[in-house]
Motif scaffolding. Structure first.
Motif, PDB file in Angstrom:
ATOM      1  N   THR A   1     -16.891 -13.719  -3.982  1.00 38.70           N
ATOM      2  CA  THR A   1     -15.688 -13.501  -3.181  1.00 38.70           C
ATOM      3  C   THR A   1     -14.688 -12.628  -3.941  1.00 38.70           C
ATOM      4  N   THR A   2     -14.536 -12.873  -5.248  1.00 37.04           N
ATOM      5  CA  THR A   2     -13.610 -12.086  -6.066  1.00 37.04           C
ATOM      6  C   THR A   2     -14.030 -10.626  -6.097  1.00 37.04           C
ATOM      7  N   LEU A   3     -15.314 -10.356  -6.314  1.00 34.62           N
ATOM      8  CA  LEU A   3     -15.794  -8.975  -6.389  1.00 34.62           C
ATOM      9  C   LEU A   3     -15.616  -8.253  -5.056  1.00 34.62           C
ATOM     10  N   ILE A   4     -15.963  -8.926  -3.959  1.00 37.82           N
ATOM     11  CA  ILE A   4     -15.813  -8.297  -2.641  1.00 37.82           C
ATOM     12  C   ILE A   4     -14.349  -8.017  -2.342  1.00 37.82           C
ATOM     13  N   SER A   5     -13.461  -8.924  -2.745  1.00 36.61           N
ATOM     14  CA  SER A   5     -12.032  -8.717  -2.492  1.00 36.61           C
ATOM     15  C   SER A   5     -11.495  -7.539  -3.307  1.00 36.61           C
ATOM     16  N   ILE A   6     -11.986  -7.352  -4.534  1.00 35.30           N
ATOM     17  CA  ILE A   6     -11.574  -6.208  -5.346  1.00 35.30           C
ATOM     18  C   ILE A   6     -12.009  -4.908  -4.681  1.00 35.30           C
ATOM     19  N   ILE A   7     -13.258  -4.894  -4.210  1.00 33.97           N
ATOM     20  CA  ILE A   7     -13.772  -3.702  -3.519  1.00 33.97           C
ATOM     21  C   ILE A   7     -12.979  -3.448  -2.236  1.00 33.97           C
ATOM     22  N   SER A   8     -12.666  -4.520  -1.508  1.00 29.25           N
ATOM     23  CA  SER A   8     -11.895  -4.384  -0.265  1.00 29.25           C
ATOM     24  C   SER A   8     -10.503  -3.825  -0.543  1.00 29.25           C
ATOM     25  N   ALA A   9      -9.865  -4.318  -1.607  1.00 27.38           N
ATOM     26  CA  ALA A   9      -8.531  -3.827  -1.972  1.00 27.38           C
ATOM     27  C   ALA A   9      -8.580  -2.340  -2.329  1.00 27.38           C
ATOM     28  N   LEU A  10      -9.605  -1.950  -3.065  1.00 30.84           N
ATOM     29  CA  LEU A  10      -9.759  -0.541  -3.434  1.00 30.84           C
ATOM     30  C   LEU A  10      -9.986   0.333  -2.202  1.00 30.84           C
ATOM     31  N   CYS A  11     -10.810  -0.134  -1.283  1.00 34.71           N
ATOM     32  CA  CYS A  11     -11.073   0.624  -0.047  1.00 34.71           C
ATOM     33  C   CYS A  11      -9.798   0.764   0.787  1.00 34.71           C
ATOM     34  N   LEU A  12      -9.040  -0.315   0.886  1.00 35.04           N
ATOM     35  CA  LEU A  12      -7.782  -0.246   1.631  1.00 35.04           C
ATOM     36  C   LEU A  12      -6.826   0.769   1.017  1.00 35.04           C
ATOM     37  N   TYR A  13      -6.761   0.794  -0.302  1.00 36.56           N
ATOM     38  CA  TYR A  13      -5.880   1.749  -0.989  1.00 36.56           C
ATOM     39  C   TYR A  13      -6.324   3.184  -0.707  1.00 36.56           C
ATOM     40  N   ILE A  14      -7.626   3.432  -0.759  1.00 36.91           N
ATOM     41  CA  ILE A  14      -8.147   4.787  -0.508  1.00 36.91           C
ATOM     42  C   ILE A  14      -7.859   5.217   0.920  1.00 36.91           C
ATOM     43  N   VAL A  15      -8.112   4.313   1.874  1.00 37.61           N
ATOM     44  CA  VAL A  15      -7.860   4.641   3.290  1.00 37.61           C
ATOM     45  C   VAL A  15      -6.372   4.887   3.531  1.00 37.61           C
ATOM     46  N   ALA A  16      -5.521   4.022   2.962  1.00 37.06           N
ATOM     47  CA  ALA A  16      -4.077   4.182   3.141  1.00 37.06           C
ATOM     48  C   ALA A  16      -3.596   5.498   2.539  1.00 37.06           C
ATOM     49  N   SER A  17      -4.112   5.862   1.361  1.00 39.28           N
ATOM     50  CA  SER A  17      -3.722   7.125   0.719  1.00 39.28           C
ATOM     51  C   SER A  17      -4.138   8.313   1.560  1.00 39.28           C
ATOM     52  N   PHE A  18      -5.330   8.237   2.123  1.00 38.08           N
ATOM     53  CA  PHE A  18      -5.832   9.336   2.966  1.00 38.08           C
ATOM     54  C   PHE A  18      -4.972   9.494   4.219  1.00 38.08           C
ATOM     55  N   ILE A  19      -4.632   8.368   4.859  1.00 41.98           N
ATOM     56  CA  ILE A  19      -3.822   8.420   6.080  1.00 41.98           C
ATOM     57  C   ILE A  19      -2.421   8.947   5.789  1.00 41.98           C
ATOM     58  N   LEU A  20      -1.828   8.518   4.696  1.00 41.13           N
ATOM     59  CA  LEU A  20      -0.472   8.946   4.352  1.00 41.13           C
ATOM     60  C   LEU A  20      -0.423  10.423   4.003  1.00 41.13           C
ATOM     61  N   LYS A  21      -1.499  10.948   3.425  1.00 40.34           N
ATOM     62  CA  LYS A  21      -1.544  12.377   3.110  1.00 40.34           C
ATOM     63  C   LYS A  21      -1.631  13.212   4.382  1.00 40.34           C
ATOM     64  N   ILE A  22      -2.313  12.668   5.380  1.00 40.62           N
ATOM     65  CA  ILE A  22      -2.427  13.385   6.652  1.00 40.62           C
ATOM     66  C   ILE A  22      -1.069  13.458   7.344  1.00 40.62           C
TER      67      ILE A  22
ATOM     68  N   LEU B   1       0.828  -1.209   0.000  1.00 38.33           N
ATOM     69  CA  LEU B   1       0.000   0.000   0.000  1.00 38.33           C
ATOM     70  C   LEU B   1       0.862   1.259   0.000  1.00 38.33           C
ATOM     71  N   ILE B   2       1.992   1.195   0.698  1.00 40.40           N
ATOM     72  CA  ILE B   2       2.895   2.342   0.735  1.00 40.40           C
ATOM     73  C   ILE B   2       3.595   2.506  -0.610  1.00 40.40           C
ATOM     74  N   LEU B   3       3.936   1.389  -1.249  1.00 38.59           N
ATOM     75  CA  LEU B   3       4.561   1.453  -2.569  1.00 38.59           C
ATOM     76  C   LEU B   3       3.613   2.076  -3.590  1.00 38.59           C
ATOM     77  N   LEU B   4       2.328   1.746  -3.489  1.00 44.51           N
ATOM     78  CA  LEU B   4       1.340   2.329  -4.401  1.00 44.51           C
ATOM     79  C   LEU B   4       1.253   3.842  -4.247  1.00 44.51           C
ATOM     80  N   ASN B   5       1.650   4.333  -3.074  1.00 40.51           N
ATOM     81  CA  ASN B   5       1.655   5.777  -2.815  1.00 40.51           C
ATOM     82  C   ASN B   5       3.052   6.385  -2.953  1.00 40.51           C
ATOM     83  N   LYS B   6       3.976   5.617  -3.571  1.00 38.09           N
ATOM     84  CA  LYS B   6       5.329   6.092  -3.886  1.00 38.09           C
ATOM     85  C   LYS B   6       6.112   6.490  -2.636  1.00 38.09           C
ATOM     86  N   ILE B   7       5.946   5.710  -1.585  1.00 37.85           N
ATOM     87  CA  ILE B   7       6.712   5.925  -0.352  1.00 37.85           C
ATOM     88  C   ILE B   7       7.539   4.683  -0.104  1.00 37.85           C
ATOM     89  N   TYR B   8       8.805   4.853   0.292  1.00 37.62           N
ATOM     90  CA  TYR B   8       9.733   3.742   0.442  1.00 37.62           C
ATOM     91  C   TYR B   8      10.206   3.669   1.893  1.00 37.62           C
TER      92      TYR B   8
END
Length: 538
Positions: free
Chosen positions: A517-538, A345-352
């Protein structure tokens, strides 16, 4: 004979009646106790002598062993201990009927694979140098029907073969349940007579001699009483006598207490397996089985008998750490889950967050990774494993961290907070023809829309996304030096999740990952990415 028996059983299941197959007075006496009001969870004790060694002989004239059917009393109004309670019932009933000094514990799906096994066991129990302190002889659990690569690592070589060999150099292996020969005396206190716990009835003492026929009226009446669901109230059964209560893994917990009392055990691993058992062939059954184990082990880990506190005093540091390795196994879900999501999740936000390849600290990370996997592979191969089965074990270890270890830890937390949990469930060993064919071909079996698969499927998607994103950034001129470790972790996670991607996208059989299960996991992955991006911006 087997085919005839199979046909009779199938007819009984289909018709719901057994009366047409009752051919002897003994069978009639057993079944006459049952009526329509009785259920599996509410019925009186049923004890029936089917064979008596002093009377029954085989076709060649040799005496048959005693064969006694025992079903303990159960009542919905009187909660009973699970498997440990059944074992203690058998311990008491066998005491008043035969009181044999050596007891073999087996699961219903185990078969004998070597007629010399009792001879091997007696070689230990008759050794005067170790007999006074020997509680049990444990054979490793071995299984029939494993596919070539053992895709679910059902062999569990580390738990059932490698670790017990190490413990055998200390006080002896832990009790694994099936394939274990106990001395009856071990269930009544420590090896010293000063530690002996006297049972409430003299007939239950390991020194009691049975002189009456097992079919005599007073023996059967006493056995019936000992199989009652309320018999143990106000006694030491489950605490100081017999198999111990307090954990779903009664075998591990009982062996732990026996070692704490001063007993030793022996690990006997002949080239020819002594016993063979069945295995679950679907991933969900494997996970459910190990959720129960995880909850039971955590019950010990955080109890007053924790290996890190009580065990240190009773067993010493090395043996207590061996038991702690099992007890705290579910805690692996914390680092595995963290490494499955956070770096990606951090890599997706270009943080190392890891050292650069050019940084001297990178050498430490590489050494720890390669050293740990190298040592594990070496131990596995030296224990007569194969490289492909070792890889299966590593892959399933990561899968377990996101499934049964994670859900087992959550179930334990829910349980200690006082809420009802699923409790004990017997692992399904029923074989569907199509499932069996897929298992033999080494194909993972999903096929059920279970929430247990969601963390695994979500992690697979996030790891794939992070790997693709990181690779694109490097191709565009990104900093490979900084992103390599996170890129490697994402790639490593994706490689381990190849069966998951195959089940989600490529397969059309009934064992594929359900679309829901596949659809819910895709939605879950997207939600995690959005939450992680929001937290990292803060």
């Amino acid at each position: 004979m087997y085919e005839q028996m199979k046909k009779r059983i199938e007819n009984v299941v289909e018709s719901g009646k057994v009366s047409e197959y009752i051919t002897s007075e003994e069978e009639h006496e057993a079944f006459i106790k049952w009526n329509k009001e009785f259920t599996r969870q509410d019925h009186p004790a049923v004890i029936q002598v089917l064979l008596e060694s002093c009377k029954d002989k085989d076709v060649t004239g040799f005496p048959m062993p005693n064969l006694i059917y025992v079903s303990r009393e159960k009542s919905r109004t009187s909660p009973h201990q699970f498997k440990a309670g059944a074992l203690n019932t058998l311990l008491r009933v066998s005491a008043v009927m035969t009181n044999g000094p050596i007891i073999l514990i087996q699961d219903c799906d185990m078969i004998s694979n070597d007629p010399r096994t009792p001879y091997n066991v007696l070689c230990y129990f008759m050794d005067a140098s170790i007999r006074p302190k020997l509680a049990y002889v444990q054979f490793p659990q071995c299984f029939k029907g494993l596919n070539k690569n053992d895709i679910y690592s059902s062999e569990m070589k580390r738990w059932f073969h490698i670790n017990p060999m190490g413990m055998d150099g200390l006080l002896g292996p832990d009790n694994m349940g099936p394939g274990c020969f106990f001395t009856r005396r071990a269930f009544f206190g420590g090896p010293s007579m000063s530690l002996f716990v006297q049972p409430e009835l003299p007939q239950l003492s390991p020194d009691h001699e049975v002189n009456s026929s097992i079919k005599s009226k007073h023996i059967l009446e006493l056995a019936d009483r000992l199989a009652g669901c309320n018999y143990e109230k106000g006694t030491n059964w489950g605490s100081k006598i017999g198999f111990r209560y307090g954990s779903l893994v009664e075998d591990y917990y009982t062996g732990y207490h026996l070692h704490s009392q001063g007993w030793i055990s022996i690990f006997c691993q002949p080239k020819r397996p002594a016993f063979l058992g069945d295995i679950p062939i679907t991933l969900l059954d494997v996970i459910n089985q190990q959720i129960r184990w995880g909850v039971g082990l955590l019950e010990v880990a955080f109890s007053r008998y924790s290996p890190l506190t009580f065990g240190m005093q009773a067993l010493g540091p090395l043996m207590s750490l061996c038991y702690a390795n099992y007890a705290f196994n579910s805690i692996w879900s914390i680092p595995i889950t963290t490494y499955s999501f956070l770096p990606q999740l951090i890599l997706l936000n270009k943080i190392y967050i890891f050292p650069k390849v050019s940084d001297p600290w990178f050498i430490l990370y590489a050494f720890l990774f390669l050293g740990a996997y190298g040592q594990d592979c070496l131990e596995f191969i030296l224990a007569q494993g194969t490289l492909t089965r070792w890889w299966s074990e590593q892959r399933i270890w990561l899968i377990r961290g996101l499934t049964n270890e994670l859900f087992g830890s959550l179930e334990y937390l829910i349980k200690i907070m006082g809420f009802t949990t699923q409790g004990f469930h017997v692992t399904s060993k029923l074989v569907d023809d199509e499932q069996s064919k897929r298992y033999d071909r080494g194909i993972f079996e999903f096929g059920v829309a279970s929430p247990i698969f969601l963390p695994l499927a979500t992690a697979a998607i996030i790891n794939l996304a992070a790997l693709l994103h990181g690779t694109m950034q490097i191709l565009k001129g990104g900093n490979f030096d900084e992103s390599f470790v996170q890129l490697f972790i994402s790639g490593f996670g994706m490689v381990n999740c190849l069966p998951v991607f195959e089940a989600m996208v490529l397969r059309t059989d009934k064992g594929r990952m359900p679309i829901k299960t596949t659809l819910i996991s895709i939605i879950s992955a997207l939600c995690l990415y959005i939450v992680a991006s929001f937290i990292l911006k803060i």
